[in-house]
Design an enzyme around this catalytic site. Sequence first.
Site, PDB file in Angstrom:
ATOM      1  N   ASN A 158      -9.991  -1.238  -1.180  1.00  0.00           N
ATOM      2  CA  ASN A 158      -8.481  -0.884  -1.074  1.00  0.00           C
ATOM      3  C   ASN A 158      -7.798  -1.536  -2.232  1.00  0.00           C
ATOM      4  OD1 ASN A 158      -5.856  -0.883  -0.388  1.00  0.00           O
ATOM      5  ND2 ASN A 158      -6.114  -1.961   1.563  1.00  0.00           N
ATOM      6  N   CYS A 207       0.804  -1.366   0.082  1.00  0.00           N
ATOM      7  CA  CYS A 207      -0.005  -0.188   0.144  1.00  0.00           C
ATOM      8  C   CYS A 207       0.921   1.064  -0.022  1.00  0.00           C
ATOM      9  CB  CYS A 207      -1.177   0.025   1.199  1.00  0.00           C
ATOM     10  SG  CYS A 207      -2.037  -1.671   1.178  1.00  0.00           S
ATOM     11  N   HIS A 264      -3.729   6.924   1.894  1.00  0.00           N
ATOM     12  CA  HIS A 264      -4.004   5.659   1.378  1.00  0.00           C
ATOM     13  C   HIS A 264      -5.339   5.046   1.934  1.00  0.00           C
ATOM     14  CE1 HIS A 264      -3.973   1.478   0.470  1.00  0.00           C
ATOM     15  NE2 HIS A 264      -3.723   1.105   1.724  1.00  0.00           N
TER      16      HIS A 264
HETATM   17  N1  COA Z   1     -18.214  -9.443   8.079  1.00  0.00           N
HETATM   18  C1  COA Z   1     -18.879  -9.746   9.441  1.00  0.00           C
HETATM   19  N2  COA Z   1     -18.139  -9.694  10.665  1.00  0.00           N
HETATM   20  C2  COA Z   1     -16.694  -9.755  10.612  1.00  0.00           C
HETATM   21  C3  COA Z   1     -16.171  -9.726   9.241  1.00  0.00           C
HETATM   22  C4  COA Z   1     -16.689  -9.420   8.230  1.00  0.00           C
HETATM   23  N3  COA Z   1     -16.323  -9.063   6.985  1.00  0.00           N
HETATM   24  N4  COA Z   1     -14.727  -9.567   9.462  1.00  0.00           N
HETATM   25  C5  COA Z   1     -14.739  -9.901  10.910  1.00  0.00           C
HETATM   26  N5  COA Z   1     -15.825 -10.015  11.291  1.00  0.00           N
HETATM   27  C6  COA Z   1     -15.992 -10.506  12.760  1.00  0.00           C
HETATM   28  C7  COA Z   1     -14.799 -10.853  13.669  1.00  0.00           C
HETATM   29  O1  COA Z   1     -14.838 -12.544  13.336  1.00  0.00           O
HETATM   30  C8  COA Z   1     -15.088 -10.725  15.074  1.00  0.00           C
HETATM   31  O2  COA Z   1     -16.232 -11.488  15.120  1.00  0.00           O
HETATM   32  P1  COA Z   1     -16.072 -12.149  16.937  1.00  0.00           P
HETATM   33  O3  COA Z   1     -16.024 -11.100  17.617  1.00  0.00           O
HETATM   34  O4  COA Z   1     -17.195 -13.008  16.967  1.00  0.00           O
HETATM   35  O5  COA Z   1     -14.711 -12.826  17.061  1.00  0.00           O
HETATM   36  C9  COA Z   1     -15.836  -9.297  14.634  1.00  0.00           C
HETATM   37  O6  COA Z   1     -16.413  -9.155  13.471  1.00  0.00           O
HETATM   38  C10 COA Z   1     -15.029  -8.040  15.126  1.00  0.00           C
HETATM   39  O7  COA Z   1     -13.589  -8.382  14.574  1.00  0.00           O
HETATM   40  P2  COA Z   1     -12.375  -7.608  14.619  1.00  0.00           P
HETATM   41  O8  COA Z   1     -11.452  -7.931  13.788  1.00  0.00           O
HETATM   42  O9  COA Z   1     -12.254  -7.075  16.066  1.00  0.00           O
HETATM   43  O10 COA Z   1     -13.090  -6.116  13.770  1.00  0.00           O
HETATM   44  P3  COA Z   1     -12.275  -4.819  13.868  1.00  0.00           P
HETATM   45  O11 COA Z   1     -13.222  -3.871  14.372  1.00  0.00           O
HETATM   46  O12 COA Z   1     -10.929  -4.757  14.202  1.00  0.00           O
HETATM   47  O13 COA Z   1     -12.373  -4.550  12.186  1.00  0.00           O
HETATM   48  C11 COA Z   1     -10.765  -4.708  10.437  1.00  0.00           C
HETATM   49  C12 COA Z   1     -11.661  -5.274  11.408  1.00  0.00           C
HETATM   50  C13 COA Z   1     -10.346  -5.590   9.499  1.00  0.00           C
HETATM   51  C14 COA Z   1     -12.009  -3.975   9.455  1.00  0.00           C
HETATM   52  C15 COA Z   1     -10.118  -3.586  10.978  1.00  0.00           C
HETATM   53  O14 COA Z   1      -9.060  -4.450  11.977  1.00  0.00           O
HETATM   54  C16 COA Z   1      -9.118  -3.023   9.904  1.00  0.00           C
HETATM   55  O15 COA Z   1      -9.481  -2.239   9.248  1.00  0.00           O
HETATM   56  N6  COA Z   1      -7.782  -3.302  10.000  1.00  0.00           N
HETATM   57  C17 COA Z   1      -6.837  -2.308   9.131  1.00  0.00           C
HETATM   58  C18 COA Z   1      -6.827  -3.228   8.022  1.00  0.00           C
HETATM   59  C19 COA Z   1      -6.110  -2.590   6.879  1.00  0.00           C
HETATM   60  O16 COA Z   1      -5.841  -1.253   7.099  1.00  0.00           O
HETATM   61  N7  COA Z   1      -5.437  -3.360   6.167  1.00  0.00           N
HETATM   62  C20 COA Z   1      -4.693  -2.770   5.103  1.00  0.00           C
HETATM   63  C21 COA Z   1      -3.405  -2.050   5.294  1.00  0.00           C
HETATM   64  S1  COA Z   1      -2.840  -1.259   4.157  1.00  0.00           S
END
Ligand code: COA
Length: 350
Positions: free
Chosen positions: A307, A127, A277
């Site tokens: 993304n 990214c 980004h």
């Molecule tokens: N749909 C529904 N539920 C989902 C899901 C989806 N697509 N993805 C994860 N979940 C669930 C998880 O399994 C978890 O369930 P549980 O509580 O029963 O275990 C719950 O949602 C919360 O998951 P969590 O990982 O704690 O969510 P979060 O608030 O951290 O959000 C992201 C997840 C991926 C959106 C977030 O962590 C994020 O954006 N991180 C950075 C990603 C990024 O920038 N990546 C590229 C870098 S360049």
Amino acid sequence: MIRTQLLGIGSYVPDRVVKNDEIRHLNDRHVAQEAVLTETDDAWIQQRTGIKERRYVAEGTYTSDLALEASRRALADAGVAAEEIDCIIFATLSPDIHFPGSGVYLQRKLGIADKTQCPCFDIRQQCSGFVYGLQMADAFIKTGTYRRILLVGAEVHSHSLDYSTRGRDVMVLFGDGAGAVVLGPKESDDPRDGVVYTRAAADGTGAEYLYLKVFDISKAPYLQYDPKDREHNQMMYPHMDGKRVYVRAVREMNLATQKALADTGLTWADIDWFVPHQANLRINEQVAQLAQIPPEKCLNTIQFYGNTTAATVPLTIDHWRQAGKVKKGDLVLSTVFGSGFTWGAAIFRV
Ligand code: COA
């Protein structure tokens, strides 16, 4: 003195729009099934990421094909013929094949391979690719090494995602797309002209928080793939510790933004647009709050494209330029963060 100038910009996304409701039904070939194959929903995706839809390529489309379309548009915008390009820098984490890099395929598709024999650099900073590439291009131009550089960020993510509940945390985030700029030299003593600032950084201790191991050389031959057994196919898919990536992204993007201003002595009164980004709208909103960026200067496109990794910065600038917001000559501050960890910031005139 010689400064680097953006001569033109272009972007391209494939026609197919995949909305959050549809993604739950997609199989590995992106064909919608009646059954729900991934437990996710529009409300979760929008609330956690801001994404409403993303674009997917048609089967058989390569990353270099998207790059080609974006490059043609950037060349037309610059009024530069493809034959004038004397260097290609191609940023991608989703190359056409493992090697050679996608730059040579782009060169060939542009029809300039035998005519120019220009060097083709492939860079792998995920990214952060666009800012890393811009720093390279800026150095090449200022030293007189090259005079017409095509810098492209392009990705086809849709072919390597885990379309199942197991992979939903990563799968819903990514889309396909490309953005390109053409850069050249300009005689100017104005320190606010052209590319004003670039900074690139990395911390390899974060490498295991977002990766795709498909070519892990500890495995011979590279992967043992069994299409009938998803559990054994983990190496085929990207893996991410979303929370760690999120927290580090907010931290580094905020610090990099503030450092860019401190290093140049510029303020938000001087800068027209903040183009971060596009990984998560919440990340960008937090960075904007921490770095005290006027909300009306923040440009996002993650809602429409998800993304697109190395493509997000030129794609976002071009999107808002076509919408009439960004104008030629505007000053942009761009901050990026990605797998590696890698990050960086740049200030430049479009
Ligand atoms: N749909 C529904 N539920 C989902 C899901 C989806 N697509 N993805 C994860 N979940 C669930 C998880 O399994 C978890 O369930 P549980 O509580 O029963 O275990 C719950 O949602 C919360 O998951 P969590 O990982 O704690 O969510 P979060 O608030 O951290 O959000 C992201 C997840 C991926 C959106 C977030 O962590 C994020 O954006 N991180 C950075 C990603 C990024 O920038 N990546 C590229 C870098 S360049």
